[in-house]
Design a protein around this motif. Structure first.
Motif, PDB file in Angstrom:
ATOM      1  N   ALA A  73       0.838  -1.207   0.000  1.00  0.00           N
ATOM      2  CA  ALA A  73       0.000   0.000   0.000  1.00  0.00           C
ATOM      3  C   ALA A  73       0.873   1.257   0.000  1.00  0.00           C
ATOM      4  O   ALA A  73       0.543   2.265  -0.639  1.00  0.00           O
ATOM      5  CB  ALA A  73      -0.926  -0.009   1.213  1.00  0.00           C
ATOM      6  N   THR A  85       2.009  -2.149  -7.412  1.00  0.00           N
ATOM      7  CA  THR A  85       0.769  -2.907  -7.586  1.00  0.00           C
ATOM      8  C   THR A  85       0.666  -3.466  -9.001  1.00  0.00           C
ATOM      9  O   THR A  85       0.310  -4.637  -9.204  1.00  0.00           O
ATOM     10  CB  THR A  85      -0.459  -2.021  -7.296  1.00  0.00           C
ATOM     11  OG1 THR A  85      -0.368  -1.537  -5.954  1.00  0.00           O
ATOM     12  CG2 THR A  85      -1.757  -2.796  -7.468  1.00  0.00           C
ATOM     13  N   THR A  94      -4.882   4.087   1.570  1.00  0.00           N
ATOM     14  CA  THR A  94      -4.525   3.110   2.599  1.00  0.00           C
ATOM     15  C   THR A  94      -5.199   1.766   2.316  1.00  0.00           C
ATOM     16  O   THR A  94      -6.106   1.662   1.483  1.00  0.00           O
ATOM     17  CB  THR A  94      -4.955   3.593   3.990  1.00  0.00           C
ATOM     18  OG1 THR A  94      -6.386   3.640   4.031  1.00  0.00           O
ATOM     19  CG2 THR A  94      -4.383   4.972   4.292  1.00  0.00           C
ATOM     20  N   ASP A  95      -4.760   0.764   3.052  1.00  0.00           N
ATOM     21  CA  ASP A  95      -5.327  -0.573   2.884  1.00  0.00           C
ATOM     22  C   ASP A  95      -6.814  -0.580   3.250  1.00  0.00           C
ATOM     23  O   ASP A  95      -7.634  -1.222   2.585  1.00  0.00           O
ATOM     24  CB  ASP A  95      -4.559  -1.576   3.754  1.00  0.00           C
ATOM     25  CG  ASP A  95      -4.938  -3.008   3.450  1.00  0.00           C
ATOM     26  OD1 ASP A  95      -4.993  -3.357   2.263  1.00  0.00           O
ATOM     27  OD2 ASP A  95      -5.193  -3.761   4.398  1.00  0.00           O
ATOM     28  N   ARG A 107      -8.702   1.024   0.509  1.00  0.00           N
ATOM     29  CA  ARG A 107      -8.741   0.113  -0.641  1.00  0.00           C
ATOM     30  C   ARG A 107      -9.864  -0.904  -0.480  1.00  0.00           C
ATOM     31  O   ARG A 107     -10.574  -1.236  -1.438  1.00  0.00           O
ATOM     32  CB  ARG A 107      -7.389  -0.605  -0.761  1.00  0.00           C
ATOM     33  CG  ARG A 107      -7.300  -1.627  -1.875  1.00  0.00           C
ATOM     34  CD  ARG A 107      -7.212  -1.003  -3.237  1.00  0.00           C
ATOM     35  NE  ARG A 107      -6.021  -0.191  -3.390  1.00  0.00           N
ATOM     36  CZ  ARG A 107      -5.826   0.648  -4.399  1.00  0.00           C
ATOM     37  NH1 ARG A 107      -6.739   0.767  -5.337  1.00  0.00           N
ATOM     38  NH2 ARG A 107      -4.729   1.380  -4.483  1.00  0.00           N
TER      39      ARG A 107
END
Length: 614
Positions: free
Chosen positions: A75, A82, A162-163, A166
């Protein structure tokens, strides 16, 4: 390729970043995880000095912590990392030269950039008074993603997603039915993916333990265990090659249902193009199986029955079928995700080679299809060992061909046309291996006349290789683990072991298969130098050689005496007819009891006694 084999293949410097990542995680988790503490005690806390086998076992234990750490670090690394992990986790990309990874990245970047520009025009063209059109849905997703990305700047922090954000965006994309390629395109509009700097990004992935890079070969390795981890992070419940199998099995009407449920064009679209378009959607396989392939009025029982017939069509070996739609779906996905070993074992090494050669002969464009589907380099030489390293099974190859192409192959090879055509092809090559096993003694003695009398056509130059392959097939039928991945990892251009049998995580038997045309096999000095070189290679890879097993038609008295007196390695000798006798006894028993340890007694083995005690 399995993690243990990658660790055996790269040097200490090249695996140091992965070991450092595991070490960091262990230091944090050992205080509250007893399993990790116990494993570290076995290693005296010295992970850096551990064998490849010990590191692999430790990785299995720390995997949940490793996955959490990787999720957080990816992240922070941003869109370029990614995109790279998306490429490296695709079928066929787990072993690739750095320059090829760069070319795949450039190609993917171009596709995303082009799609992003199309989406920008579509979003900007939306009229506020319009109904819930595709442009409207994309505009909502764009606005939410832009807010998630830029809201950090309001509190003077670096803009990033951020995760947690996401996860929310993934739910939003699912509810708005924004496909995977459109998600990537929208994000590119907001946080443009860098076009260059792939080498630096690869090094960042290496730092967090996701990839191994061989400096000498300039090759990137992503172990199978890491590929599975990346799929979980991407929310991908099935590898593309396995999803393709399901789609190949569905009817045209069902393929159309899937596309209609995502408002995609179906009129005038050929079956092959429908499958390609579905693959691009990026929809989880579970959703396809439970919702998308049906019409709206299909009830739950009919959906369950359809999955039952799909299990049969895919020839999945399940102990149970499940009672609910969720259970049945989970069983299908679990079976496909864990099918590689079973599918490699469905054909012997000989059978796989013969299948691949026959398909290349009957379907000349096969190599081109495989290279396109698995994104392999154009100049890459394809053979069975390379396919094995990339985890491409005989089933995978056959499902790369369309149903019509498979029909053509079946007709040209004279294989029966009833039932599942792909399984019929596989069965025909399993039968061919059995025929060679029946003539194992003649093969060992290089007796071309006997082989021809049984309609087996083999060039004399190929007899040695064929004997080696059939020997592996016999060991496999005895239930032994013939480790082709380890053999590929330890072999060099100079030293090439015939057979490696894994007894455990640490112990192996080194096998050597020798043919001899006239008289007894007598070349002890040459053979002993070979097997000792193979044993050294195994030990360098962290394996203990429990025994060396040499199979030949018969052995001279001097050969037997020299083997018994050799103090450097433990050598067992087995005559070819004796090995065939052991296999016949094994097959004749209802519940045979056979252990590879029967091959570790040393000297000339008594096949009659072994066969009697199975």
């Amino acid at each position: 390729m399995k993690l243990s084999n990658v660790l055996s293949l790269v040097n200490q410097v090249e695996k140091s970043k992965f070991i450092n990542a595991i070490d960091r995680i262990c230091n944090e988790a050992v205080k509250h995880d007893k399993k990790i503490a116990a494993q570290l005690d076995k290693l005296d806390g010295q992970i850096k000095n551990a064998s490849s086998t010990d590191i692999t076992q430790l990785f299995k234990i720390v995997l949940p912590y490793f996955e959490k750490s990787v999720r957080e670090q990816l992240a922070m690394l941003g869109a370029q990392a990614t995109l790279l992990t998306n490429i490296l986790s695709r079928d066929g990309n787990c072993i690739a030269r750095v320059t090829w990874v760069e070319s795949l990245y450039t190609k993917e970047w171009g596709v995303i950039n082009s799609r992003a520009n199309e989406l920008k025009s579509e979003i900007e063209a939306v009229d506020d008074g319009e109904s819930f059109t595709d442009g409207k849905r994309l505009g909502i997703y764009y606005a939410c993603l832009k807010e998630a990305y830029s809201n950090d700047e309001k509190i003077n922090r670096e803009a990033k997603i951020t995760d947690d954000e996401r996860g929310i965006l993934n739910v939003l994309a699912k509810q708005l039915d924004v496909t995977a390629d459109d998600q990537a395109g929208v994000e590119h509009l907001i946080d443009e993916i860098p076009k260059n700097g792939v080498q630096d990004a690869l090094n960042e992935l290496r730092e967090i333990g996701l990839v191994f890079i061989s400096r000498k070969l300039q090759t990137v390795y992503v172990p199978d265990e890491i590929v599975s981890l990346l799929h979980r992070l991407q929310g991908k419940d099935l590898a593309d090659k396995h999803l393709l199998r399901i789609l190949r099995t569905l009817s045209d009407a069902e393929l159309s249902n899937i596309l209609k449920n995502h408002r995609k064009k179906i009129r005038g679209v050929e079956r092959k193009e429908k499958i390609v378009n579905i693959m691009k959607l990026g929809v989880p396989a579970a959703q396809l199986l439970q919702v998308d392939l049906y019409s709206e009025d299909t009830n739950v029982n009919d959906r369950k029955e359809r999955l039952k017939s799909l299990i049969q069509d895919l020839d999945l070996d399940l102990d149970k079928l499940g009672t609910t739609l969720d259970e049945r779906t989970a069983l299908i996905l679990d079976s496909l995700n864990s099918c590689a070993e079973r599918e490699f074992n469905s054909l012997s090494a000989t059978g796989f080679k013969e299948l691949f050669a026959a398909l290349q002969n009957h379907f000349p464009s096969l190599n081109a299809i495989l290279k396109q589907e698995f994104e392999l380099e154009e100049q890459e030489e394809l053979d069975v060992e390379k396919l094995r390293a990339l985890s491409i099974t005989p089933y995978d190859i056959l499902y790369m061909l369309t149903n019509d192409e498979v029909k053509t192959v079946v007709e040209s090879m004279g294989i029966k046309k009833r039932g599942n055509l792909r399984l019929n092809i596989l069965a025909s090559f399993a039968d061919a291996t059995d025929k060679l096993i029946d003539n194992y003694g003649a093969l060992a003695r290089r007796d071309l006349a006997t082989l021809k009398a049984d309609n087996i056509e083999i060039a004399e130059a190929d007899l040695g290789v064929k004997f080696e392959e059939v020997t592996k097939a016999i060991f496999e039928q005895l239930g032994l683990v013939v480790d082709e991945d380890l053999r590929r990892a330890i072999n060099t251009s100079k030293d090439k072991a015939d057979v490696l049998i894994s007894l455990s995580e640490d112990d192996v038997i080194v096998g050597e298969a020798k043919t001899c045309k006239n008289g007894d096999f007598a070349k002890y000095s040459t053979t002993s130098r070979q097997v000792k070189a193979y044993a050294n290679r195994c030990e360098q890879a962290g394996k203990r050689v429990a025994q060396v097993l040499i199979v030949a038609p018969t052995f001279s008295e001097d050969f037997v005496e020299s083997a018994e007196m050799d103090t450097e390695v433990n050598i067992s000798l087995l005559e070819a007819d004796g090995l065939k006798k052991i296999l016949d006894a094994y097959k004749a028993r209802r519940n045979p009891k056979f252990s590879a340890k029967l091959f570790t007694k040393g000297g000339l083995l008594k096949a009659d006694l072994i066969a009697k005690n199975i």
